[in-house]
Design an enzyme around this catalytic site. Structure first.
Site, PDB file in Angstrom:
ATOM      1  N   ASP A  84       0.822  -1.209   0.000  1.00 51.41           N
ATOM      2  CA  ASP A  84       0.000   0.000   0.000  1.00 51.41           C
ATOM      3  C   ASP A  84       0.859   1.264   0.000  1.00 51.41           C
ATOM      4  O   ASP A  84       2.006   1.253   0.450  1.00 51.41           O
ATOM      5  CB  ASP A  84      -0.872   0.051   1.260  1.00 51.41           C
ATOM      6  CG  ASP A  84      -1.945  -1.014   1.281  1.00 51.41           C
ATOM      7  OD1 ASP A  84      -1.943  -1.887   0.395  1.00 51.41           O
ATOM      8  OD2 ASP A  84      -2.775  -0.971   2.209  1.00 51.41           O
ATOM      9  N   HIS A 135      -6.046   2.747  -3.866  1.00 52.63           N
ATOM     10  CA  HIS A 135      -5.912   3.003  -2.428  1.00 52.63           C
ATOM     11  C   HIS A 135      -6.344   4.452  -2.164  1.00 52.63           C
ATOM     12  O   HIS A 135      -5.852   5.077  -1.228  1.00 52.63           O
ATOM     13  CB  HIS A 135      -4.475   2.747  -1.993  1.00 52.63           C
ATOM     14  CG  HIS A 135      -4.281   2.635  -0.510  1.00 52.63           C
ATOM     15  ND1 HIS A 135      -5.114   1.901   0.305  1.00 52.63           N
ATOM     16  CD2 HIS A 135      -3.335   3.161   0.323  1.00 52.63           C
ATOM     17  CE1 HIS A 135      -4.688   1.983   1.553  1.00 52.63           C
ATOM     18  NE2 HIS A 135      -3.619   2.759   1.597  1.00 52.63           N
ATOM     19  N   HIS A 230       3.758  -2.162   3.212  1.00 52.78           N
ATOM     20  CA  HIS A 230       3.779  -0.799   2.663  1.00 52.78           C
ATOM     21  C   HIS A 230       5.118  -0.567   1.967  1.00 52.78           C
ATOM     22  O   HIS A 230       6.169  -0.711   2.605  1.00 52.78           O
ATOM     23  CB  HIS A 230       3.586   0.223   3.784  1.00 52.78           C
ATOM     24  CG  HIS A 230       2.296   0.032   4.535  1.00 52.78           C
ATOM     25  ND1 HIS A 230       2.149  -0.900   5.520  1.00 52.78           N
ATOM     26  CD2 HIS A 230       1.098   0.643   4.410  1.00 52.78           C
ATOM     27  CE1 HIS A 230       0.910  -0.865   5.989  1.00 52.78           C
ATOM     28  NE2 HIS A 230       0.242   0.068   5.328  1.00 52.78           N
TER      29      HIS A 230
HETATM   30 ZN   LIG Z   1      -2.470   3.276   3.192  1.00 52.52          ZN
END
Ligand SMILES: [Zn+2]
Length: 268
Positions: A84, A135, A230
């Protein structure tokens, strides 16, 4: 009996009556004060791997009605590695190198404004067989937005991805994991998006160190698991060789989230 549902996931269009039957995964919205790309933190509880038990069997019809997933029922040793908040100019590029060296396909839930800044990285993701999904544009908590606000976030992100790579996303990961039935239904009915959460969270955004991130991913992995990370933290990228190599050695195969959904083991 195992059925492949790939045809169901191309561009799902369910009637509103079918949508009323949808079973959604609910999570606790994260309290946050910044609108920039932030980790998917949901609680202050210490990190612990989720249950390794696979998702229970479900009927084909029941699975097709779902528009939100945190894992996928399958007996195969399949995992979806997801990243992400990117793309990040240096870290995402390094991550793509690591993935390519291992033949690992991942899913990138990208932030629209980062896509506009680094479109070449999105093109590279697609060219190398990864999935690119939404996202949102500015990383808000969608549960706090109006319908118009949600629409704007998803529209802008989709436009950015299409402009960068000529690919229309089919999945949404809500920032902070903050979602509810209203958000899930709007994302599905207006954009055709499945909402994707996760079943393994190493809390890499807390920067516990690469070896801790890797060990949490490995410990939490289970068939059909969706792993959260991430690609904006150096420690996360540093953790990936150890995590990926350990899971590959255990016989896991990495597929995109859409491929994982298509591999669901469902009852007739
Ligand atoms: Zn995020």
């Amino acid at each position: 009996m195992r059925l492949l549902l790939s045809s169901l996931w191309i561009r799902p269009l369910l009637s509103l009556s079918a949508l009323s039957l949808v079973g959604c995964v609910s999570v606790t919205p994260q309290t946050q004060g910044r609108a920039v790309a932030m980790p998917e933190a949901r609680s202050q509880a210490p990190a612990k791997p989720r249950s390794k038990r696979s998702a229970p069997p479900i009927s084909a019809a029941g699975f097709a009605r779902r528009i939100s997933h945190s894992s996928v029922p399958t007996s195969e040793k399949l995992l979806a590695m997801t990243f992400d908040d990117g793309p990040h100019p240096k870290l995402t590029a390094r991550l793509l190198d690591l993935l390519a060296q291992r033949g690992v396909k991942a899913t990138f839930f990208v932030v629209g404004r980062n896509v506009r800044t680094y479109p070449a990285l999105v093109r590279r993701m697609i060219a190398e067989g990864h999935e690119v999904a939404s996202h949102t544009d500015t990383h808000p908590s969608l549960t706090k937005l109006s319908e118009a606000g949600i629409r704007q976030e998803l529209e802008r992100t989709e436009e950015a991805i299409v402009a960068a790579a000529q690919i229309k996303p089919v999945l949404l990961r809500p920032p902070y994991g903050a979602t509810n039935e209203r958000v899930n239904r709007q994302a599905f009915s207006q954009f055709g998006y499945q909402t994707i959460l996760w079943s393994v969270d190493p809390e890499d955004w807390r920067r516990p160190g690469p070896s801790v991130v890797a060990s949490r991913l490995v410990a939490g992995a289970h068939p059909g698991g969706i792993l959260l990370a991430h690609d904006i933290h150096a420690g996360t990228i540093d953790a990936m060789p150890q995590a990926l190599d350990a899971l590959l050695a255990q016989g896991y195969r990495f597929v995109t989230v859409s491929q994982l959904l298509s591999s669901a083991t469902v009852l007739p």
